[in-house]
Design a protein around this motif. Structure first.
Motif, mmCIF file in Angstrom:
data_model
loop_
_atom_site.group_PDB
_atom_site.id
_atom_site.type_symbol
_atom_site.label_atom_id
_atom_site.label_comp_id
_atom_site.label_asym_id
_atom_site.label_seq_id
_atom_site.Cartn_x
_atom_site.Cartn_y
_atom_site.Cartn_z
ATOM 1 N N ASP A 188 0.792 -1.230 0.000
ATOM 2 C CA ASP A 188 0.000 0.000 0.000
ATOM 3 C C ASP A 188 0.827 1.284 0.000
ATOM 4 N N HIS A 189 1.930 1.299 0.735
ATOM 5 C CA HIS A 189 2.659 2.557 0.936
ATOM 6 C C HIS A 189 4.166 2.385 0.760
ATOM 7 N N PRO A 190 4.624 2.014 -0.431
ATOM 8 C CA PRO A 190 6.066 1.879 -0.632
ATOM 9 C C PRO A 190 6.784 3.209 -0.427
ATOM 10 N N GLY A 191 7.981 3.127 0.153
ATOM 11 C CA GLY A 191 8.770 4.328 0.346
ATOM 12 C C GLY A 191 8.493 5.084 1.621
ATOM 13 N N ILE A 192 7.706 4.495 2.531
ATOM 14 C CA ILE A 192 7.449 5.119 3.829
ATOM 15 C C ILE A 192 8.445 4.563 4.846
ATOM 16 N N PRO A 193 9.342 5.392 5.377
ATOM 17 C CA PRO A 193 10.280 4.903 6.390
ATOM 18 C C PRO A 193 9.607 4.792 7.757
ATOM 19 N N LEU A 194 10.147 3.948 8.602
ATOM 20 C CA LEU A 194 9.671 3.768 9.985
ATOM 21 C C LEU A 194 8.199 3.381 10.032
ATOM 22 N N GLY A 195 7.757 2.629 9.027
ATOM 23 C CA GLY A 195 6.341 2.309 8.940
ATOM 24 C C GLY A 195 5.927 1.007 9.592
ATOM 25 N N ARG A 196 6.873 0.130 9.889
ATOM 26 C CA ARG A 196 6.503 -1.151 10.476
ATOM 27 C C ARG A 196 5.990 -0.972 11.902
ATOM 28 N N ALA A 197 5.166 -1.907 12.344
ATOM 29 C CA ALA A 197 4.616 -1.816 13.701
ATOM 30 C C ALA A 197 5.726 -1.800 14.745
ATOM 31 N N LYS A 198 6.789 -2.568 14.516
ATOM 32 C CA LYS A 198 7.864 -2.579 15.511
ATOM 33 C C LYS A 198 8.580 -1.223 15.551
ATOM 34 N N ASP A 199 8.603 -0.499 14.430
ATOM 35 C CA ASP A 199 9.195 0.841 14.427
ATOM 36 C C ASP A 199 8.303 1.847 15.155
ATOM 37 N N THR A 200 7.012 1.820 14.844
ATOM 38 C CA THR A 200 6.106 2.763 15.499
ATOM 39 C C THR A 200 6.029 2.486 16.997
ATOM 40 N N LYS A 233 0.268 7.565 21.405
ATOM 41 C CA LYS A 233 0.021 6.127 21.409
ATOM 42 C C LYS A 233 0.176 5.560 20.001
ATOM 43 N N MET A 234 0.030 4.257 19.884
ATOM 44 C CA MET A 234 0.026 3.588 18.589
ATOM 45 C C MET A 234 -1.389 3.466 18.052
ATOM 46 N N MET A 235 -1.553 3.687 16.760
ATOM 47 C CA MET A 235 -2.709 3.190 16.035
ATOM 48 C C MET A 235 -2.232 1.893 15.390
ATOM 49 N N LEU A 236 -2.501 0.777 16.031
ATOM 50 C CA LEU A 236 -1.995 -0.507 15.560
ATOM 51 C C LEU A 236 -2.949 -1.063 14.506
ATOM 52 N N ASP A 237 -2.539 -0.974 13.254
ATOM 53 C CA ASP A 237 -3.355 -1.439 12.136
ATOM 54 C C ASP A 237 -2.941 -2.876 11.799
ATOM 55 N N LEU A 238 -3.833 -3.825 12.087
ATOM 56 C CA LEU A 238 -3.497 -5.228 11.912
ATOM 57 C C LEU A 238 -3.495 -5.655 10.448
ATOM 58 N N TYR A 239 -4.229 -4.961 9.605
ATOM 59 C CA TYR A 239 -4.162 -5.225 8.158
ATOM 60 C C TYR A 239 -2.752 -4.957 7.647
ATOM 61 N N TYR A 240 -2.234 -3.776 7.958
ATOM 62 C CA TYR A 240 -0.882 -3.439 7.525
ATOM 63 C C TYR A 240 0.152 -4.383 8.152
ATOM 64 N N ALA A 241 -0.035 -4.683 9.421
ATOM 65 C CA ALA A 241 0.937 -5.529 10.107
ATOM 66 C C ALA A 241 0.957 -6.940 9.538
ATOM 67 N N GLN A 242 -0.194 -7.462 9.150
ATOM 68 C CA GLN A 242 -0.226 -8.813 8.571
ATOM 69 C C GLN A 242 0.561 -8.865 7.272
ATOM 70 N N ILE A 243 0.429 -7.837 6.452
ATOM 71 C CA ILE A 243 1.133 -7.820 5.174
ATOM 72 C C ILE A 243 2.638 -7.687 5.378
ATOM 73 N N GLY A 244 3.037 -6.833 6.317
ATOM 74 C CA GLY A 244 4.447 -6.546 6.472
ATOM 75 C C GLY A 244 5.184 -7.379 7.501
ATOM 76 N N GLU A 245 4.448 -7.926 8.495
ATOM 77 C CA GLU A 245 5.132 -8.558 9.621
ATOM 78 C C GLU A 245 4.506 -9.861 10.089
ATOM 79 N N GLY A 246 3.178 -9.948 10.139
ATOM 80 C CA GLY A 246 2.512 -11.143 10.631
ATOM 81 C C GLY A 246 2.632 -11.292 12.140
ATOM 82 N N ASN A 247 2.375 -12.520 12.634
ATOM 83 C CA ASN A 247 2.487 -12.824 14.074
ATOM 84 C C ASN A 247 1.636 -11.852 14.895
ATOM 85 N N LEU A 248 0.375 -11.680 14.502
ATOM 86 C CA LEU A 248 -0.447 -10.588 15.021
ATOM 87 C C LEU A 248 -0.743 -10.707 16.511
ATOM 88 N N ILE A 249 -1.049 -11.886 16.991
ATOM 89 C CA ILE A 249 -1.418 -12.016 18.398
ATOM 90 C C ILE A 249 -0.238 -11.666 19.297
#
Length: 264
Positions: free
Chosen positions: A146-158, A171-187
């Motif tokens: 969805d957002h190529p070229g965005i630095p510091l975008g991963r959930a672990k970075d935020t 706080k974090m807006m933890l978006d699980l859709y984005y996290a599943q695509i980029g990182e997984g291991n949601l729980i």
């Protein structure tokens, strides 16, 4: 413990004017979420009597760019009156500026200057949030689809940035859709991020439609959140795969263990 369910009015009932979408969602018992509110009729939205939960909290600048981070702060201040008019207390910011969903200035590596600038900008937003009783939420994104070229975008970075700032109004807006695509291991991600979460947003993968249309086991996610006594908002930022009424019903069913009605 129970959570408030919210739906982004920008993505469902797209055949209706925005005001009618808001009314439909309010009648169904959901809190309302919006994106950019600068082109919207705020008095008309306020007159619906709906409960609004979040909106985009800046309009220019990049959180991590030393040359434009001040624009994030400036435009965040400018949007506070609109948030107050709608009773919104959650304002969303991104790691870098998006224009029509794309990186304004694509950057494929994060530098130390970016980290420091993002942290300092978030600290300033925290002070603004404390003054005006709002919370700024840093949303994770994905750079694969969805957002190529965005630095510091991963959930672990935020999460690292929010932890480093350590301000109750950041706080974090933890978006699980984005996290599943980029990182997984949601729980496990939810468990580790829990103290820093201001809201959780959901959509299924692939397609970015309502829970139950893709590969994410949102029933398991909901149970994990219940086990963790999560009581914050959960927002569906997703398109309807077919009928919008069916989509919001599927969302409510997936998170039924955590749901509570809108306070009146």
């Amino acid at each position: 413990m129970s959570a408030q369910l919210a739906v982004c009015a920008e993505m469902v009932f797209l055949d209706l004017p925005l005001i009618d979408r808001v009314k439909r969602l309010d009648e169904a018992g959901f809190e309302i979420e919006l994106w950019d509110i600068r082109d919207k009729d705020l008095p008309a939205l306020a007159a619906t009597g709906a409960r609004f939960g979040s909106m985009t909290g800046y309009s220019e600048g990049s959180l991590c760019d030393p040359g434009s981070a001040h624009e994030v702060v400036r435009t965040a201040k400018e949007l506070i009156p609109a948030a107050r008019e709608l009773g919104i207390n959650r304002l969303v910011v991104h790691p870098a500026q998006l224009i029509d969903g794309q990186a304004a200035t694509p950057r494929f590596r994060a530098t130390g200057d970016m980290w420091l600038t993002a942290a300092r900008t978030l600290e300033e937003l925290g002070r603004i949030g404390e003054e005006h009783q709002v919370t700024f939420m840093l949303e994770n994104l994905n750079t694969i689809l969805d957002h190529p070229g965005i630095p510091l975008g991963r959930a672990k970075d935020t999460m690292s940035l929010v932890k480093a700032v350590g301000h109750p109004n950041v706080k974090m807006m933890l978006d699980l859709y984005y996290a599943q695509i980029g990182e997984g291991n949601l729980i496990e991600l939810v468990r580790s991020a829990l103290p820093h979460i201001g809201e959780i947003q959901v959509a299924d993968v692939p397609g970015r439609c309502e829970p139950g249309t893709g590969e994410i086991n949102y029933l398991a996610v909901a149970q994990a959140l219940a086990d963790l006594d999560y009581s914050g908002p959960i927002g569906m930022e997703a398109y309807a795969s077919a009928d919008s009424n069916a989509a919001i019903a599927a969302f409510a069913q997936a998170f039924e263990p955590l749901a509570r009605p809108v306070a009146r």
